[in-house]
Design an enzyme around this catalytic site. Structure first.
Site, PDB file in Angstrom:
ATOM      1  N   SER A  24       0.864  -1.188   0.000  1.00 28.70           N
ATOM      2  CA  SER A  24       0.000   0.000   0.000  1.00 28.70           C
ATOM      3  C   SER A  24       0.894   1.230   0.000  1.00 28.70           C
ATOM      4  CB  SER A  24      -0.854   0.005   1.276  1.00 28.70           C
ATOM      5  OG  SER A  24      -1.398   1.289   1.515  1.00 28.70           O
ATOM      6  N   TYR A  82      -1.516  -0.701  10.545  1.00 26.00           N
ATOM      7  CA  TYR A  82      -1.728  -1.105   9.143  1.00 26.00           C
ATOM      8  C   TYR A  82      -0.516  -0.730   8.306  1.00 26.00           C
ATOM      9  CZ  TYR A  82      -3.742  -1.267   4.435  1.00 26.00           C
ATOM     10  OH  TYR A  82      -3.974  -1.545   3.107  1.00 26.00           O
TER      11      TYR A  82
END
Ligand code: NDP
Length: 258
Positions: A152, A165
């Site tokens: 990501s 995350y």
């Protein structure tokens, strides 16, 4: 001189996609099948996988549904055995299952920290453990294989309340760079794909009010990527000549600043 590109450049290849019951994984499974690969689709929701396989079959492709929780190492190993037996050794692993649960660190949402670590790191490693021998064998026989890990932009950028995350995704990107150096000489290309915001079910699992408001605001002000945008990128990566390895791909919504 003109060059001709095959409409089905992945014919003969065997692709495994984790997190294939929705979003990026689902779209990528359909697209890789369109490009000619036989695909094995992994996730927990068997009904969603069955629908996906039916759609791929109807479109003339070949797909195998494997309902597994990738945090269960033994279940992933069993799935890998079925892939080898029913489709042949995998030569593409799109290691994509993941979950994003932002929250201020002081809330001590330790169960959510653990879920992200269990899936985004341990689940990813379970798939690597189960499929690496197939990738290496297939690359030796067919001249190329791909390990594509979904990271990501959070692996690179700093977002308040996304610490856990983001750290799991930094792990994915850094791991991928290291594995590329190890596996490249064996003709296994390793890539990390780092998307900005893609409209999927990922946002539906978010419970933190601040993050929900931030996401809603961004939806109003910019056009999010679609899962198909990522699927096309995965198809492109895998269709490059065996000598070419896109090691890290950042794909952003055009209007997303960071
Ligand atoms: P989705 O929530 O739509 O997809 C997540 C997939 O992971 C689902 O198929 C889900 O299926 C599967 N999954 C969840 N838990 C498990 C488990 N324990 N075992 C097996 N499969 C599991 O989100 P996305 O498509 O957006 O997410 C795909 C990847 O992309 C993730 O790694 C995410 O972090 C990453 N990403 C997403 C971005 C975005 O903006 N959407 C941006 C950057 C990266 P099931 O519930 O059936 O098991």
């Amino acid at each position: 001189m003109t060059t001709q590109t095959s409409p089905r450049p992945l014919t003969g290849r065997v692709a495994v996609i984790t997190g294939a019951s929705s979003g990026i994984g689902e779209a990528s499974a359909e697209h890789l099948a369109e490009l000619g690969a036989r695909v094995a689709v992994l996730a927990r929701r068997a009904d969603r996988l069955d629908d996906l396989v039916a759609r791929i079959d109807k479109a003339g492709g070949q797909a195998l549904a494997l309902a597994v929780d990738v945090t269960d190492a033994a279940a992933v190993r069993t799935a890998a055995d079925r892939v080898a037996a029913e489709l042949g050794d995998a030569d593409l692993l799109f290691n994509n299952a993941g979950v994003m649960l932002p929250a201020p660190i002081e809330e001590l949402a330790t169960d959510q920290w653990q879920r992200q670590i269990d899936l985004n790191i341990t689940g990813l490693m379970n798939a690597i453990a189960a499929f690496t021998s197939q990738l290496v064998r297939a690359a030796a026989e067919r001249g190329v294989a791909d390990l594509i890990n979904t990271s990501s932009i959070a692996a690179q950028n700093i977002f308040p309340n996304f610490a856990v995350y983001s750290a799991t995704k930094a792990y994915v990107t850094h791991l991928s760079r290291h594995l590329r150096v190890e596996l490249g000489p064996k003709k296994v290309r390793v890539s990390a794909i780092e998307p900005g915001i893609v409209g999927t079910e990922l946002q539906n699992h978010v419970t933190d009010q601040g993050a929900l408001e931030w996401l809603e605001g961004s939806k109003q002000t910019l056009e999010w990527l679609t899962p198909q945008d990522i699927a096309q990128t995965i198809g492109f990566l895998a269709s490059l000549p065996p000598r070419a390895n896109l090691q890290q791909v950042t794909i952003m919504p055009t209007g997303q600043p960071s």
